[in-house]
Design an enzyme around this catalytic site. Structure first.
Site, mmCIF file in Angstrom:
data_model
loop_
_atom_site.group_PDB
_atom_site.id
_atom_site.type_symbol
_atom_site.label_atom_id
_atom_site.label_comp_id
_atom_site.label_asym_id
_atom_site.label_seq_id
_atom_site.Cartn_x
_atom_site.Cartn_y
_atom_site.Cartn_z
ATOM 1 N N ASP A 45 0.929 -1.065 0.266
ATOM 2 C CA ASP A 45 0.267 -0.145 -0.199
ATOM 3 C C ASP A 45 0.789 1.296 0.203
ATOM 4 O OD1 ASP A 45 -2.808 1.077 0.430
ATOM 5 O OD2 ASP A 45 -1.350 2.190 2.098
ATOM 6 N N TYR A 50 2.905 9.442 -0.799
ATOM 7 C CA TYR A 50 4.156 10.002 0.408
ATOM 8 C C TYR A 50 5.520 9.658 -0.071
ATOM 9 C CZ TYR A 50 0.260 6.450 2.665
ATOM 10 O OH TYR A 50 -0.940 6.034 3.081
ATOM 11 N N LYS A 75 -2.804 5.496 -4.631
ATOM 12 C CA LYS A 75 -3.827 6.461 -4.590
ATOM 13 C C LYS A 75 -3.982 8.426 -4.648
ATOM 14 C CE LYS A 75 -3.707 4.856 1.069
ATOM 15 N NZ LYS A 75 -2.226 4.233 1.355
ATOM 16 N N HIS A 108 -7.676 9.286 -1.931
ATOM 17 C CA HIS A 108 -6.667 9.759 -0.823
ATOM 18 C C HIS A 108 -7.455 9.729 -0.121
ATOM 19 C CE1 HIS A 108 -2.485 9.213 1.046
ATOM 20 N NE2 HIS A 108 -3.778 9.194 1.442
ATOM 21 N N ILE A 228 -3.271 -3.610 6.598
ATOM 22 C CA ILE A 228 -2.055 -3.644 6.089
ATOM 23 C C ILE A 228 -0.763 -2.800 6.984
ATOM 24 C CG2 ILE A 228 -2.781 -3.155 3.653
ATOM 25 C CD1 ILE A 228 -3.316 0.276 4.570
ATOM 26 N N LYS A 230 2.112 -1.325 9.077
ATOM 27 C CA LYS A 230 3.985 -0.887 8.384
ATOM 28 C C LYS A 230 4.994 -1.044 9.365
ATOM 29 C CE LYS A 230 6.786 2.700 9.137
ATOM 30 N NZ LYS A 230 7.274 2.782 10.091
ATOM 31 N N VAL A 232 9.206 -1.166 8.533
ATOM 32 C CA VAL A 232 10.469 -1.173 8.215
ATOM 33 C C VAL A 232 11.638 -2.433 8.450
ATOM 34 C CG1 VAL A 232 10.158 1.136 7.371
ATOM 35 C CG2 VAL A 232 11.550 0.616 9.734
ATOM 36 N N ARG A 236 10.024 -7.617 12.569
ATOM 37 C CA ARG A 236 8.678 -7.336 12.556
ATOM 38 C C ARG A 236 7.899 -7.616 11.806
ATOM 39 N NH1 ARG A 236 8.937 -1.316 15.571
ATOM 40 N NH2 ARG A 236 9.391 -2.122 17.732
HETATM 41 N N1 NDP Z 1 -4.904 6.121 3.813
HETATM 42 C C1 NDP Z 1 -5.100 7.102 4.692
HETATM 43 O O1 NDP Z 1 -5.216 8.221 4.345
HETATM 44 C C2 NDP Z 1 -3.633 6.240 5.472
HETATM 45 C C3 NDP Z 1 -2.919 5.165 5.370
HETATM 46 N N2 NDP Z 1 -1.968 4.754 5.299
HETATM 47 C C4 NDP Z 1 -1.381 3.185 5.705
HETATM 48 O O2 NDP Z 1 -1.315 2.485 6.360
HETATM 49 C C5 NDP Z 1 0.039 2.233 6.972
HETATM 50 C C6 NDP Z 1 0.184 1.750 8.099
HETATM 51 O O3 NDP Z 1 -0.213 2.770 8.721
HETATM 52 P P1 NDP Z 1 0.767 3.277 10.395
HETATM 53 O O4 NDP Z 1 0.349 5.114 10.064
HETATM 54 O O5 NDP Z 1 2.052 3.555 8.806
HETATM 55 O O6 NDP Z 1 0.502 2.812 11.522
HETATM 56 P P2 NDP Z 1 1.163 1.236 12.450
HETATM 57 O O7 NDP Z 1 -0.610 1.467 12.840
HETATM 58 O O8 NDP Z 1 0.976 0.381 10.828
HETATM 59 O O9 NDP Z 1 1.924 1.454 12.573
HETATM 60 C C7 NDP Z 1 3.202 1.338 12.641
HETATM 61 C C8 NDP Z 1 4.357 1.920 13.489
HETATM 62 O O10 NDP Z 1 4.161 -0.085 14.278
HETATM 63 C C9 NDP Z 1 5.298 -0.026 14.857
HETATM 64 N N3 NDP Z 1 5.687 -1.622 14.059
HETATM 65 C C10 NDP Z 1 5.005 -2.308 13.010
HETATM 66 N N4 NDP Z 1 4.992 -3.586 13.943
HETATM 67 C C11 NDP Z 1 5.520 -3.902 14.692
HETATM 68 C C12 NDP Z 1 5.877 -5.257 15.481
HETATM 69 N N5 NDP Z 1 5.598 -6.058 14.887
HETATM 70 N N6 NDP Z 1 6.012 -4.722 17.361
HETATM 71 C C13 NDP Z 1 6.269 -3.264 17.074
HETATM 72 N N7 NDP Z 1 5.713 -1.783 16.501
HETATM 73 C C14 NDP Z 1 5.676 -2.320 15.275
HETATM 74 C C15 NDP Z 1 6.340 0.251 13.263
HETATM 75 O O11 NDP Z 1 7.722 0.359 13.643
HETATM 76 P P3 NDP Z 1 8.982 0.528 12.484
HETATM 77 O O12 NDP Z 1 8.514 0.946 11.230
HETATM 78 O O13 NDP Z 1 10.005 1.420 13.257
HETATM 79 O O14 NDP Z 1 9.471 -1.147 12.397
HETATM 80 C C16 NDP Z 1 5.510 1.740 13.313
HETATM 81 O O15 NDP Z 1 6.650 2.691 14.315
HETATM 82 C C17 NDP Z 1 0.724 3.198 6.007
HETATM 83 O O16 NDP Z 1 2.284 2.767 6.383
HETATM 84 C C18 NDP Z 1 -0.516 3.784 4.834
HETATM 85 O O17 NDP Z 1 0.294 2.581 3.544
HETATM 86 C C19 NDP Z 1 -1.707 4.976 6.628
HETATM 87 C C20 NDP Z 1 -2.304 5.768 7.390
HETATM 88 C C21 NDP Z 1 -3.262 7.172 6.908
HETATM 89 O O1 LIG Z 2 -0.509 8.655 5.526
HETATM 90 C C1 LIG Z 2 -1.499 8.531 5.006
HETATM 91 O O2 LIG Z 2 -2.128 8.037 4.086
HETATM 92 C C2 LIG Z 2 -2.410 9.689 5.426
HETATM 93 O O3 LIG Z 2 -2.826 10.541 4.636
HETATM 94 C C3 LIG Z 2 -2.096 11.017 6.558
HETATM 95 O O4 LIG Z 2 -1.784 9.862 6.937
HETATM 96 C C4 LIG Z 2 -0.707 11.967 5.811
HETATM 97 O O5 LIG Z 2 -1.279 12.442 6.542
HETATM 98 C C5 LIG Z 2 -1.227 12.475 4.521
HETATM 99 O O6 LIG Z 2 -0.552 12.264 3.814
HETATM 100 C C6 LIG Z 2 -2.250 13.835 4.658
HETATM 101 O O7 LIG Z 2 -2.255 13.891 3.506
#
Ligand code: NDP
Ligand SMILES: O=C(O)C(=O)[C@@H](O)[C@H](O)C(=O)CO
Length: 292
Positions: A45, A50, A75, A108, A228, A230, A232, A236
């Site tokens: 995703d 991004y 998106k 988005h 989904i 996230k 890095v 994890r």
């Molecule tokens: N449509 C939208 O508006 C949005 C879409 N998204 C999507 O959703 C995805 C996921 O959401 P996101 O906001 O990134 O947050 P998440 O809820 O997926 O959390 C990510 C965080 O959790 C940590 N983490 C991941 N796995 C573990 C684990 N097993 N144990 C402990 N910590 C862990 C990661 O650390 P580390 O990476 O350091 O391992 C990072 O700090 C985004 O990447 C994006 O693709 C997100 C926000 C808005």
């Molecule tokens: O992560 C995403 O997909 C988001 O939309 C937001 O978390 C972020 O702040 C953004 O991209 C707002 O446009």
């Protein structure tokens, strides 16, 4: 790896579990996605916003996987809403990704202040009809945004990607999605880490010999959400994918359901239009975050 698949309303299937790459720096994305693909992820995703679509595409190209083995979502960025601008932005995204076809293309944010939802959707429908995207959907849409779209749409959105985690469960919105044949895709599914220290979740994890993140991912799968997480961090990534060998009981599901407190992390979809001022501290879009 045998991963659960979900069937979208238009018969496209997608993996129920994928890897999100929000906040993965562009220069790291190829390596992060390469780790994800090696761990077994078959759904990625990303988003134009991004800035890391190129890294996603580079990892796919280097992976040796056939194109139809990996489901790619991107998106449309908020400033590109509108009929012509959507078509132009889509061209830019596929070029950056190095792909001919995107599996799922999402609006988005609803951006009600821009007033371009229906023009944007018409362009998305055309991209689908032309075979350039397999499925089209939305993100951050509330019921009234969906109602406006459903009234006018020829093709209904198959997915609504929204913030869902134990502290912000969006039960009514998930029910609205389901009623209209729209799949809920949970973003920030771990609450960006905020839910992983919760005693209810750590308690279940300790009893089952699993990690808190595995319990939360499993909760999403059992609710029927696409999810989904996230990361890095390769260990994890693997951990978050290794959730098929156990099940949460009805009592565990109910205990996690009880954690809901409407604690939104992201912007409020009614107030966020993607303008620069929306990102400033104290903006209405952010005040709306506090207001839930
Ligand atoms: N449509 C939208 O508006 C949005 C879409 N998204 C999507 O959703 C995805 C996921 O959401 P996101 O906001 O990134 O947050 P998440 O809820 O997926 O959390 C990510 C965080 O959790 C940590 N983490 C991941 N796995 C573990 C684990 N097993 N144990 C402990 N910590 C862990 C990661 O650390 P580390 O990476 O350091 O391992 C990072 O700090 C985004 O990447 C994006 O693709 C997100 C926000 C808005
Ligand atoms: O992560 C995403 O997909 C988001 O939309 C937001 O978390 C972020 O702040 C953004 O991209 C707002 O446009």
């Amino acid at each position: 790896m045998n991963q659960p698949q979900v069937t979208l309303d238009d018969r496209t299937t997608m993996p129920q579990l994928g890897l999100g790459v929000f906040q993965v720096p562009p220069e790291d994305t190829e390596q992060v996605v390469a780790h994800g693909l090696a761990a077994g992820y078959r759904s990625i995703d990303t988003a134009a916003r991004y800035g890391n679509e190129a890294g996603v595409g580079a990892a796919l190209a280097a992976s040796g996987l056939a194109r139809d083995e990996v489901f790619v979502t991107t998106k449309l960025a908020n400033p590109d809403q509108g009929y012509d601008s959507t078509l132009t932005a889509f061209d830019a995204s596929v070029q950056t990704l190095g792909l001919d076809v995107v599996d799922l293309y999402l609006i988005h944010w609803p951006c009600p202040g821009r007033g371009e939802t229906l023009n944007t959707w018409r362009a998305m429908e055309e991209l689908r009809a032309a075979g350039r995207v397999r499925a089209i959907g939305v993100s951050n849409f509330l019921p009234h945004h969906l109602a406006e779209l459903l009234d006018a749409a020829e093709v209904r959105p198959v997915v609504n990607q929204i913030e869902v985690h134990p502290y912000h469960q969006q039960k009514e919105l998930r029910a609205f999605n389901a009623e209209h044949g729209i799949l809920t895709e949970a973003y920030s599914p771990l609450g960006q880490g905020a839910v992983l220290d919760d005693p209810v979740i750590t308690g279940i994890a300790g009893r089952l010999g699993r990690t808190p993140a595995q319990v939360v991912v499993r909760w999403h799968l059992q609710l029927g959400n696409v999810v989904i997480p996230k990361s890095v961090t390769p260990s994890r990534m693997a951990e978050n994918l290794d959730v098929l060998g156990f099940e949460l009981s009805a009592a565990d599901m109910a205990a996690i359901d009880g954690l809901d407190r409407g604690a939104r992390i992201g912007f409020h979809p009614d107030l966020f239009n993607g303008y620069p001022e929306d990102f400033e501290e104290g903006s209405p879009a952010r005040t709306g975050v506090a207001a839930g």
